[in-house]
Design a protein around this motif. Structure first.
Motif, PDB file in Angstrom:
ATOM      1  N   LEU A  66      22.978   7.414  -1.100  1.00 46.55           N
ATOM      2  CA  LEU A  66      22.014   8.389  -1.605  1.00 46.55           C
ATOM      3  C   LEU A  66      21.265   7.867  -2.830  1.00 46.55           C
ATOM      4  N   TYR A  67      19.996   8.163  -2.895  1.00 44.77           N
ATOM      5  CA  TYR A  67      19.261   7.982  -4.139  1.00 44.77           C
ATOM      6  C   TYR A  67      19.564   9.174  -5.032  1.00 44.77           C
ATOM      7  N   SER A  68      19.846   8.905  -6.299  1.00 44.13           N
ATOM      8  CA  SER A  68      20.003  10.001  -7.249  1.00 44.13           C
ATOM      9  C   SER A  68      18.621  10.503  -7.642  1.00 44.13           C
ATOM     10  N   GLY A  76       0.783  -1.233   0.000  1.00 46.13           N
ATOM     11  CA  GLY A  76       0.000   0.000   0.000  1.00 46.13           C
ATOM     12  C   GLY A  76       0.813   1.280   0.000  1.00 46.13           C
ATOM     13  N   MET A  77       2.133   1.172   0.099  1.00 55.29           N
ATOM     14  CA  MET A  77       2.986   2.362   0.050  1.00 55.29           C
ATOM     15  C   MET A  77       4.436   1.911  -0.037  1.00 55.29           C
ATOM     16  N   VAL A  78       5.300   2.859  -0.343  1.00 61.62           N
ATOM     17  CA  VAL A  78       6.733   2.570  -0.374  1.00 61.62           C
ATOM     18  C   VAL A  78       7.447   3.463   0.639  1.00 61.62           C
ATOM     19  N   TYR A  79       8.348   2.842   1.395  1.00 60.90           N
ATOM     20  CA  TYR A  79       9.178   3.565   2.365  1.00 60.90           C
ATOM     21  C   TYR A  79      10.637   3.484   1.942  1.00 60.90           C
ATOM     22  N   ILE A  80      11.284   4.610   1.784  1.00 59.60           N
ATOM     23  CA  ILE A  80      12.743   4.617   1.576  1.00 59.60           C
ATOM     24  C   ILE A  80      13.358   5.687   2.483  1.00 59.60           C
ATOM     25  N   SER A  81      14.673   5.635   2.634  1.00 57.64           N
ATOM     26  CA  SER A  81      15.368   6.622   3.457  1.00 57.64           C
ATOM     27  C   SER A  81      16.378   7.372   2.595  1.00 57.64           C
ATOM     28  N   GLN A  82      16.478   8.665   2.825  1.00 56.72           N
ATOM     29  CA  GLN A  82      17.449   9.490   2.099  1.00 56.72           C
ATOM     30  C   GLN A  82      18.167  10.372   3.093  1.00 56.72           C
ATOM     31  N   PRO A  83      19.474  10.234   3.389  1.00 54.26           N
ATOM     32  CA  PRO A  83      20.277   9.099   2.964  1.00 54.26           C
ATOM     33  C   PRO A  83      19.775   7.819   3.625  1.00 54.26           C
ATOM     34  N   PRO A  97       1.209   5.786  -2.208  1.00 55.48           N
ATOM     35  CA  PRO A  97       2.084   6.886  -1.803  1.00 55.48           C
ATOM     36  C   PRO A  97       3.543   6.475  -1.592  1.00 55.48           C
ATOM     37  N   LEU A  98       4.412   7.439  -1.813  1.00 59.36           N
ATOM     38  CA  LEU A  98       5.850   7.285  -1.549  1.00 59.36           C
ATOM     39  C   LEU A  98       6.199   8.138  -0.335  1.00 59.36           C
ATOM     40  N   TYR A  99       6.878   7.504   0.599  1.00 58.54           N
ATOM     41  CA  TYR A  99       7.248   8.208   1.839  1.00 58.54           C
ATOM     42  C   TYR A  99       8.762   8.112   2.031  1.00 58.54           C
ATOM     43  N   VAL A 100       9.400   9.236   2.278  1.00 59.97           N
ATOM     44  CA  VAL A 100      10.846   9.258   2.445  1.00 59.97           C
ATOM     45  C   VAL A 100      11.216   9.658   3.869  1.00 59.97           C
ATOM     46  N   ASP A 101      11.996   8.803   4.494  1.00 58.69           N
ATOM     47  CA  ASP A 101      12.503   9.015   5.852  1.00 58.69           C
ATOM     48  C   ASP A 101      13.777   9.846   5.744  1.00 58.69           C
ATOM     49  N   GLY A 102      13.714  11.081   6.206  1.00 60.33           N
ATOM     50  CA  GLY A 102      14.870  11.974   6.092  1.00 60.33           C
ATOM     51  C   GLY A 102      15.532  12.246   7.426  1.00 60.33           C
TER      52      GLY A 102
END
Lengths: 344, 344, 344, 344
Positions: C153-155, C140-147, C172-177
């Protein structure tokens, strides 16, 4: 096994013989699981017809607490609670099932198990008027039972009023019909299945207490009102592998009006018992027109009867008097009614 | 209704006729609800005897996902997770039921559905060795299936090894026996009900897939190992009002070894089909000795068979080959086995 | 108090002095609670500007696990799970917080902490292709971390690809910063705050590890994308009474680019240490361009250094070699960098 | 920023300057995270001493709702609920946080926010006397607040009575001390920290409303009474990375009796305001001896005052009269008290 006869509750026996017969006849037919079978289609069709709800989603679940738990969980957002009578089954006798799902029950006052549309409205307006409401549980739906836990009935007008408040505040109305057969078959009742389908967002037609081995039919009149309800049922461990077992029972109950006929047996029995009680001067605690009778007995009366009959203890009153529940059902025999009346 | 015969799964029919007969015979007997009846007592007694577990607590639930959900929820502390094979039913096909209860599934690798005591131990030791473990999910129990989701069996030695690791780390071992009849009746099997009762903290004896209309019998060999399990069942909506319906089925299954006899029907049928497949040069994806056969077919083979027989799709392999599951059961007829073999 | 210097993590000190100064200056100003104050308005305005997201909803929370838990819970339906790298912080070091909220983490493979849009797509397609998907957890969603947790790092292109898959599948896309300052200040980075606001549905700007006493700023670029998020925060016990304390910190960090400047201090320090390590022939376990350095040491090297410096143990390799994490931060002094380099 | 002065609540300002000073002084000291630092040790030691509870486990959390949520969740079994006054903070203003954790709040009647040991006992006995109790929520702990949400105080005798009922029924007693400083500094109060440590199983010492930027100190007098509480805190997203920030504040508050001194400022201010109100003939809605004053005003009185002072609206009475809350705090100045009195 006990030789005493019992009026202690309405789930004392197995199922109406017609149901067992159908289970026998269809036993070796191979079908797909999880309700994707022909029997399920047939039962759903009959219920849609009885409810005049051609687009209704229908799901068969196993028991009442399970049904309440899953429906309420599926209808509420995390930050919402369900409005219910203090005496609502979900608030008293479901071991915290609703809270287990993460939701508060917002109780309002009741009389003989019934709530009033004004009290529902007040509960809703109180929330929306409060400047701190973002720190509070939002009332997100209304739960009522027909008949109620006390055997009383909402009239069509009362149901329309409650439905109207729900529409005004844009929240769903859910009706617990664990004993619905005993409402539908009751002369005092003027709320039909079609009315329920028209006025509620979800309701269930009780099987467990109305002639089935087990089972409740959830009716969601508006198609896809609860998306992914199938998976929600599975996730809560409530999906029957052999969905047909449930469906065959409801298919039988909704053939030739069996559901109403079974209701009538209980109502007629209750009527006879109530008349006898009145004639003998007993008092009632609740003016209930359906299959549950709440009569006031003193200890010696109770002791005498309980020698031969099992009854349901309800509540202690003053002076040693007690409220005792006598429940009739689809399985109540004339013979047992006679015996009970003689004993009273 | 479909005229095709089906080997698609092991819950295609109703129940063994003996069960329906017993439900008929006892139908109008009045009993208390919620498992407090004579039939429940009788069924429990027979199961305790079969397991040589005189003090065991026994509860009858309705389905497998429900049983896994409630047992695992009841055994784990909030901060614990359950160790399971990646292919464990709880991890793949229960719609997130374990996570709904708040717990992480700690998956370990498997072969043909089986896990190894060494991998369990490594998972446990990894946690206890980690200086950051207070930020992690503590492994709090082990879940395995007998037979596994791939029809394979743990040997007694393997079960003893796993049990031993659990004891070493002081965590419970729980065995999912959804298809236990097909293990118990299998010639390759050397794990008895008594072994399960001796080596597990909780296990369940599957009814749904082994001859009952529905139902699973949870066995907790040590009395009161899960306090208030009754209320936990109620809270999760899994308490059957007419507990007798469940009990009568298990009482029948545990009379005159019916449970094992039903298992044997499936095993014999599977044996015949496997031999025929071998003779005709088909390859198997999994060496499963119980009632599930995982055979490799190409599309044209599959198309030809599926004209007359429903089978279970399992997985795509390379070159258009597919793994297909053939499931036999207590209800598989010799006639259908013959038809299938002819078609192969 | 320890006289050793420490590179063990990036939350060793209090806050950047400018933040404490602002807390001092505003200390006796009376404001409303719960984020309804002027400081919160000001901080939100600055963040909206930095993200070029004029309609963004912004909420200040206290910590990273809390933020992940509440955002993910708020975005998912009950029957959905979150796609994450196996190494995702939510999967490893949050003590089961996501499962506590009722959701499964659907892990996919990773390299140096990064996931690939193809693996995300495969995970999604696998679900949608499966005929049994109604028994499974829906991604139901995507979780990634940046960095990432490994400092990689994701480009921009990679982020656009991931965002594109999410849009295709309408999730939804969710980014953990948590360490976002160290991405933004990194020369290798080409993903700006504006890109994040354009490509994510929710992300958070980490304060705890980037110069604040505590605090994370959740950015929801599309207004009201999560209805009643305030109450969801309150319900999970995460609403700070004096929201200003959080806001004043972010207001300071987003004044005169302080957030980026603090990131640069860490990146410069890490750069120096990495060069020194390379020159001295040390090997790295992860090619991380941000503030975390994963270097391979043997026990005697480690012992020698740890006499004077605290480092973070990461993993055991073969032959007694270990992966050790050196973390720089906004608070890393040139003096300590020198000392560390001398010791290496 | 508003030029009106405010008596609307007790969390209007930042922190006592001494706290900010200590945060400044210690700012660049490097410490371990998650409360494993020297400052945490020191603060815990001082609190243990103040409570005369040498073995107490002490944890620092961020806010009151969070603390209630985690403590109650950690103390209850799944099938239990918490007894609370209808007006308890957990029942009214925590957005369903307790139910989110899966538990029912079993409300009992109250007077001015206080519950009576007899009503607690009745609630418990009612459950244990009910033959259907296995279908009901078991009362598993008692929650009270000192001072209550209405500023009233339990006397030592009342607390001993409540504690005694809890011991009799073997359930824990938990005291919410969000405003504990204002109880401890109140002349009417005769319940010390030592009494709380002696009579409760868990209580918390409020920081947020009593001089800290934020923070609550949970005191568990009996070591390991809640096993793995650290992980439970982490799992609910409540673990502060820089635990020192919380600890330094409590260390300061428990140095030289600052906590009590801050309480006294609020009590003295409230005393002056109450006297002035009495002299001018105002009526009170609640006889509260602590820092909250519930005074009855009519609309024109309210309008006049609110031109210059922010107050807290509490409740509508008949005839347009309103209950208004005036809250003093550690930060209330003599100047503002004078201004308010002049306006009344």
């Amino acid at each position: 096994m006990s030789k005493k006869i019992s009026f202690a509750c309405d789930y004392l026996e197995g199922a109406h013989p017609e149901i067992l017969k159908k289970l026998m006849e269809t036993n070796m037919v191979q079908t797909q699981g999880y309700g994707l079978d022909e029997f399920s289609e047939s039962a759903k069709k009959k219920i849609r017809q009885a409810c005049d709800a051609p687009e209704a989603d229908i799901f068969f679940l196993v028991g009442g607490t399970q049904t309440n738990e899953i429906v309420i969980y599926s209808l509420l957002k995390s930050y919402q609670g369900v409005i219910s009578a203090e005496t609502g089954h979900i608030n008293v006798h479901e071991a915290g099932a609703i809270e287990f799902g993460g939701h508060k029950i917002l109780t309002i006052k009741q009389q003989y198990g019934k709530v009033n549309y004004k009290d529902i409205k007040q509960c809703l307006q109180y929330y929306w008027d409060d400047s701190n409401r973002d720190h509070m549980v939002m009332p997100g739906m209304v739960y009522i039972s027909q008949p109620t836990e006390y055997g009383t009935l909402y009239s069509l007008q009362e149901l329309e009023e409650i439905s109207s408040v729900c529409k005004e505040y844009k929240i769903p109305l859910y009706v617990d019909g664990a004993r619905l057969a005993y409402a539908l078959a009751c002369p005092e009742n003027n709320v039909s299945l079609k009315d329920l389908a028209r006025l509620c967002d979800v309701f269930y037609i009780g099987g467990t207490k109305c002639g089935a081995l087990f089972g409740e039919a959830v009716v969601i009149p508006k198609h896809n009102f609860i998306p992914h309800f199938f998976t929600l049922i599975k996730q809560q461990g409530a999906l029957l592998a052999k969905g047909r077992i449930n469906a065959i029972q409801f298919d039988t109950l909704f053939t030739d009006d069996l559901y109403i006929k079974l209701g009538k047996i209980a109502i007629d029995a209750a009527q006879k018992i109530k008349e006898a009680l009145k004639n003998k001067g007993y008092e009632f605690d609740v003016p209930s027109p359906t299959n549950q009778i709440f009569v006031i007995l003193n200890q010696s009366q109770l002791d005498k009867i309980q020698e031969f009959v099992s009854l349901g203890f309800w509540e202690n009153l003053d002076n040693g008097r007690k409220v005792i529940r006598i429940a009739t059902s689809w399985a109540t025999t004339e013979e047992n009614v006679k015996k009970l009346i003689e004993l009273l």
